[in-house]
Design a protein around this motif. Structure first.
Motif, short mmCIF file in Angstrom:
data_model
loop_
_atom_site.label_atom_id
_atom_site.label_comp_id
_atom_site.label_asym_id
_atom_site.label_seq_id
_atom_site.Cartn_x
_atom_site.Cartn_y
_atom_site.Cartn_z
N UNK A 1 42.71 39.63 46.37
CA UNK A 1 43.15 39.34 44.89
C UNK A 1 42.19 39.68 43.85
N UNK A 2 41.81 41.14 43.95
CA UNK A 2 40.47 41.52 43.00
C UNK A 2 41.22 41.56 41.57
N UNK A 3 42.83 41.89 41.44
CA UNK A 3 42.91 42.00 40.06
C UNK A 3 44.38 41.44 39.99
N UNK A 4 44.86 40.59 39.45
CA UNK A 4 46.13 39.98 39.64
C UNK A 4 47.08 40.25 38.63
N UNK A 5 46.59 40.84 37.45
CA UNK A 5 47.54 41.01 36.60
C UNK A 5 47.63 39.78 35.66
N UNK A 6 47.26 38.62 35.98
CA UNK A 6 47.32 37.59 35.20
C UNK A 6 46.01 37.08 34.68
N UNK A 7 45.79 37.42 33.32
CA UNK A 7 44.43 37.18 32.84
C UNK A 7 43.96 35.83 33.10
N UNK B 1 44.32 33.74 35.52
CA UNK B 1 43.99 33.56 36.96
C UNK B 1 42.81 34.45 37.17
N UNK B 2 42.87 35.59 36.90
CA UNK B 2 41.61 36.38 36.92
C UNK B 2 40.26 35.64 36.41
#
Length: 153
Positions: free
Chosen positions: A81-87, A89-90
């Protein structure tokens, strides 16, 4: 963070792993000082020694190995899950990463809370190399409440 994101299996697992790592690190770090000061607290090391009839060296080795097993699982689940697209969550997951590392730095280098004049634990050093038994760290910790984390790999 919305509840449906926070309750996703991998987010819960990473959150739980972080809590276990911090608690176990604290137990491992404090063990020498507790022995030195004759503090009779129950922690991971003393529990392993009692439950498995281990001497102190065997118990600390087992505790460090269990900690490393969880850390390896964390790293592998986190890598998915390196980049989730959810700021949000990241930011949260990056915060977990930094919390683990920050606790290591604080406990090993920034405080004398865990120092002991009587007991030396050479296993507690930061290193960039995995020990020769690194393959063993891929195995799940055999505790039923934690074992499900390895299902995410």
């Amino acid at each position: 963070m919305p509840a449906e994101v926070r309750e996703r299996e991998e987010v819960r697992a990473l959150t739980d792993m972080t809590a276990v790592l911090l608690a176990w690190d604290n137990d491992i770090y404090s063990y020498a000082a507790e022995i030195d000061k004759h503090v009779e607290e129950i922690n991971l090391v003393t529990s392993l020694a009692h439950h498995w009839s281990l001497d102190s060296h065997e118990a600390i080795t087992q505790a460090v190995n269990m900690r490393n097993q969880v850390m390896r699982c964390y790293e592998q689940v986190r890598a998915k899950y390196p980049a989730t697209g959810d700021e949000a969550l990241e930011r949260y997951l990056t915060g977990l990463d930094k919390l683990i590392r920050g606790h290591l730095d604080w406990a090993l280098e920034r405080t004398r809370r865990y120092s002991s004049e009587q007991v030396e634990l050479t296993a507690l050093t930061l290193t960039e190399k995995l020990p020769s038994r690194a393959a063993d760290f891929a195995q799940p910790v055999e505790l039923p409440t934690l074992r499900w984390w390895w299902n995410l790999l």
